[in-house]
Each structure stands twice: as C-alpha cells, then as structure tokens.
Design a protein around this motif. Sequence first.
Motif, short mmCIF file in Angstrom:
data_model
loop_
_atom_site.label_atom_id
_atom_site.label_comp_id
_atom_site.label_asym_id
_atom_site.label_seq_id
_atom_site.Cartn_x
_atom_site.Cartn_y
_atom_site.Cartn_z
N VAL A 290 0.91 -1.30 0.05
CA VAL A 290 -0.15 0.03 0.01
C VAL A 290 0.94 1.19 -0.03
N ASP A 291 1.00 1.94 -1.00
CA ASP A 291 1.55 3.35 -1.13
C ASP A 291 0.63 4.50 -0.93
N ALA A 292 0.98 5.18 0.04
CA ALA A 292 0.02 6.25 0.48
C ALA A 292 0.33 7.45 -0.46
N GLY A 293 1.57 7.48 -1.22
CA GLY A 293 1.54 8.59 -2.13
C GLY A 293 1.66 9.82 -1.58
N ARG A 297 -1.86 8.72 5.74
CA ARG A 297 -2.07 7.27 5.67
C ARG A 297 -3.27 6.66 6.27
N ARG A 298 -3.87 7.76 7.42
CA ARG A 298 -4.96 7.21 8.25
C ARG A 298 -6.26 7.14 7.23
N LEU A 299 -6.16 8.15 6.14
CA LEU A 299 -7.46 7.98 5.24
C LEU A 299 -7.07 7.01 4.19
N VAL A 300 -5.86 6.60 3.61
CA VAL A 300 -5.59 5.80 2.59
C VAL A 300 -5.74 4.23 3.09
N ALA A 301 -5.34 4.06 4.23
CA ALA A 301 -5.24 2.66 4.71
C ALA A 301 -6.63 1.73 4.67
N PRO A 302 -7.74 2.59 5.26
CA PRO A 302 -8.84 1.85 5.13
C PRO A 302 -9.48 1.72 3.75
N ILE A 323 0.55 -8.21 3.53
CA ILE A 323 -0.02 -6.97 3.27
C ILE A 323 1.04 -5.97 3.82
N ASP A 324 1.61 -5.07 3.22
CA ASP A 324 2.33 -4.02 3.83
C ASP A 324 1.65 -2.58 3.67
N PHE A 325 1.18 -2.14 4.86
CA PHE A 325 0.44 -1.00 5.22
C PHE A 325 1.26 -0.02 5.59
N PRO A 326 0.78 1.28 5.39
CA PRO A 326 1.62 2.44 5.80
C PRO A 326 1.63 2.10 7.38
N ARG A 327 2.84 2.62 8.03
CA ARG A 327 3.02 2.46 9.37
C ARG A 327 3.09 3.48 10.10
N GLY A 328 2.77 3.46 11.17
CA GLY A 328 2.88 4.59 12.24
C GLY A 328 3.84 4.22 13.18
N ALA A 329 3.79 4.91 14.29
CA ALA A 329 4.90 4.83 15.49
C ALA A 329 4.74 3.09 15.90
N ARG A 330 3.46 2.67 16.11
CA ARG A 330 3.24 1.37 16.71
C ARG A 330 3.03 0.44 15.75
N GLY A 331 3.31 0.43 14.29
CA GLY A 331 3.04 -0.65 13.40
C GLY A 331 2.19 -0.23 12.35
N PRO A 332 1.62 -1.04 11.54
CA PRO A 332 0.69 -0.77 10.49
C PRO A 332 -0.79 -0.15 10.81
N GLU A 333 -0.92 0.74 10.13
CA GLU A 333 -2.15 1.76 10.29
C GLU A 333 -3.19 0.87 10.80
N ARG A 358 6.80 -10.18 12.55
CA ARG A 358 7.61 -9.14 13.24
C ARG A 358 8.08 -8.40 12.33
N GLY A 359 8.31 -8.38 10.97
CA GLY A 359 8.51 -7.46 10.04
C GLY A 359 7.39 -6.39 9.81
N GLY A 360 6.40 -6.39 10.46
CA GLY A 360 5.43 -5.48 10.43
C GLY A 360 4.29 -5.70 9.17
N LEU A 361 4.33 -6.81 8.63
CA LEU A 361 3.36 -6.99 7.75
C LEU A 361 2.13 -7.83 7.92
N VAL A 362 0.92 -7.45 7.46
CA VAL A 362 -0.29 -8.18 7.81
C VAL A 362 -0.58 -9.41 7.22
N GLU A 363 -0.53 -10.52 7.76
CA GLU A 363 -0.61 -11.94 7.37
C GLU A 363 -1.98 -12.49 7.07
N VAL A 364 -2.16 -12.78 5.94
CA VAL A 364 -3.77 -13.35 5.73
C VAL A 364 -3.65 -14.75 4.89
N VAL A 365 -4.41 -15.69 5.38
CA VAL A 365 -4.43 -16.89 4.53
C VAL A 365 -6.04 -17.24 4.04
#
Length: 460
Positions: A290-293, A297-302, A323-333, A358-365
């Motif tokens: 996900v590229d916020a461009g 990021r709080r508006l792009v992420a959802p 999935i690599d979402f834009p990240r804030g101080a505590r991880g993915p948005e 651990r790398g900050g990626l959201v994992e989906v199966v």
Amino acid sequence: MADPGRQTYHVLVSDGPGETRWALLAGNTPVEVVFQRAHAVETGAIVAGRVTAAVPGHQALFVDLGRGPAGFLGAEDTPRGLPGEGALLAFQVLREAVAGKGPTVTAAPTLAGRLLVYTPYVPGVGLSPRAGSTAARKALRARITALLDPGEGVVARTIAGEASEAALRAELDHHRARWRAIGRALAASTRPGLLEAAPGPLAGWLDSLGDALRSVVADQGERAQALRRTLAARDPEWPARVVIERADQPLFERWGVEEALEAALAVRLALPGGGAIAIEETAALTAIDVDAGGADRRLVAPVAAREIARQIRLRALAGQILIDFPRGARGPEESGLVALIEALAADPAGPRVLGVTRGGLVEVVRPRRRPPLSSLLTVPGGPPKLTAETALLAALRGLVVGATRAPGARPHLRVGPRSGGLLATDLAQALAEVEAALGQAVAIDCFADHPEDRPEATFF
C-alpha cells in the motif's frame, strides 16, 4: 423480504463460443468472476479416465483424462482399491491443474445438491456437524435411510433437517437420474473424455446470498430458461428474478466487468482519493504493498483495505498473502487492519487475518477455491499478457458480435501458429459454434510472426 439496508447482489451469465462466463456483483461492483471453458477439465467435472501408470514411490496412479496433463489418483481417493492399469472408469476432478501440476481426481464421484450430496460408492447416511441435537440427528438419519436403496449413500446438509420427505425424495431421484446418465455415458465411452461438466457457481452463490441475490441476468434465451428452472427448485417466486438483456454492447462490457477484469490483471491499482496498491503473485505467496503517495495514511489505509479484500476475491488469490500497510509509530495503520478484517468477512471462502509479522506485515491466509485469474487468463512470468486460448475466445466472441455490423462479408481470423493449432484441437468446437451462428466458414489466416495474444477478427 429483503432488508432494505442489506447489500444486494446480481449475477451475470454470458454465453459465448466455447466458454460461459459468470460474474457476481455487489451492487454494481464485480466481486467474483468464474470462467467455464467447454474443453477444460474443471473442479467438479466427472470424466471417463484411463489408468495409465503407477506413480513411482507412491500409492497412487496417473490417469489420462482425455486432455491436459495426467490426473493424480491417490489411494485415499479409491474406496474400492486402486484400479488396474488400462481401466476406463468414472473419475471426478477434486482440484484442477495449476502451475504445472496435473489435476487431482477421485474414483468416488459425488453429486452435490441443495439438501443432499449423493455418494454412490460410499453407502449410508452422513450428517453435517451442524445438523442439530443428537435426537434431531437420529431422526434425520432415520428419515433419509428409509428413502435409500441398498448400497446407496448420501451426506445430508444442515438444511435437510427442515425439508419435507417429498423434497428429500425429489432431490434423491434427481441425483439417481444424473448418476444413471453418467453410467450410460461411461458405458458408451471407448476413450477418456467428459461425462458431466463441472457445476457452475450459481448454486454456491444462492446458498450464501439467499434473498440478497436480486437478479440473474443472461444474454441468451436458452440459458435464461435453464436458470429459471434452477431457481424454481429453490423458491417458486425466484424465476421472476431472471432477466434477459440483449443489446449491441456485450453484457460484461455494459456492466463494467470487462473493465474490472482488466484491472484485476494489472499489478498496480490507483485508489480513489489518492494512493495505490501493488499486487505481486509468486509461487510461494502474494505480496501486496500500500503506497500512500503523500496522502494521509490514516485515510488511505481503510480505502486500500477494502479494495484489497475485493481484489483478493476477484483475483481468486489463495494461500499466504502478506500486506504492507503504511506504518505509524506502533506498526501498520490500525484503521487499515480493522477495515481489512471487516471487508474479508464478506468473502465466503473464509480468509483469515493471522496477525502482524515481526517485520510489520499483515498476514492473511485464504483457502483455494479455484485457480487464480492470472493463471487462467495470462502467460506466467513477465508483464501481464493474455494466453493464446483467452485471446482466441475473446476474438471468437468478437466475430459473433461483429457479424451484425458487416452483413454479407466473409469472417476472417488472423492468428499465430499456436492459436491455429488450438483452433484445430481444443477450440475446434468453439470455432464450429461460431460458424454455425454465422452460417458460413471462418477463414483462418495463420502467420508465423503474428502475436499469439492478439488474434485479429475482421470481415471483408
């Protein structure tokens, strides 16, 4: 009565030479597309197959299915024991070929219905785990056992407990008639080939959507009549939902499905309001960025999360998805993660969000229901490029549509050598359907240097 605040759905059914295309739309947005190709060996199809050889080092056999790579038959899928080499038997495709692997088949075909799954080689009554209390299960088992002939078997779906004896008997008789027809076709076969085509997606969509399915739109009258018969078996009022749409513009174009398919084959998609997502499929997993461009990021992420959930279903992605979402101080948005979980809940395949790596990626199966669109429609490796088969089927549809605009002209199809071979083999019947519709032969102009993904349909 439908809840006016509930999401409503529409099904499109477009019949063309050699192929039927199904689309499910949530409102006006395509969320699922299924291709049924007449020559393909698809999941659920029942075929006459010939055992050709044992699989080295395994309790398994290779089975010639008449086209495509050999099927794989494991010992666990042969309740009557592994058949001998050369045997011509009825097999059902459990999993179609994908990524160079041949289809998996079983020697114990089943016939699925709304109430019962007919199991001709597994006698007795099986019950859904959700079939109610112990007393209710016992009563249902007794009701169904009384309807079975010796040696017959069924698995009763949960809804069977609410069905009348007449409804159970009617469906059972329908399964018996289908199985007898398959037996007659097998007895008349001398070589591998199709005995019964794979079922379309409509039954599954009806089961999951119910009254939320507001219309079924077809572009052929014969198909519309068959759809009305199918819906009548569910509810006497449902056939009225079937609509025939005929117009100069093809059905999938008119409803925006062609545009959605083109986007589903692209790697990068722009998001409304700013930002983009990039979807890369590999043999091991699917990676989504996900590229916020530069946007918030709080508006792009959802927004990205909802589009990602739609693309996962539309593209029929399965297995591990990162999935690599834009990240804030505590991880993915967090707004993206919440929106993703909500959006995925509407997918009947049952995808699950496992958490954040651990790398900050959201994992989906997501369980695999059918091959991904990319493997069906495009050549593997490199930028998206249509397979010769996909491009040819589109060109054949174009000939049928174009004939009304060039009355009296001779139809021509300019193709490459591989496409010419397909028209003489796998797509020969599709070509014959076009020629029958046009009332004349199609001139095939084959050139060694013509691009396989760009056949040209013309009239002159």
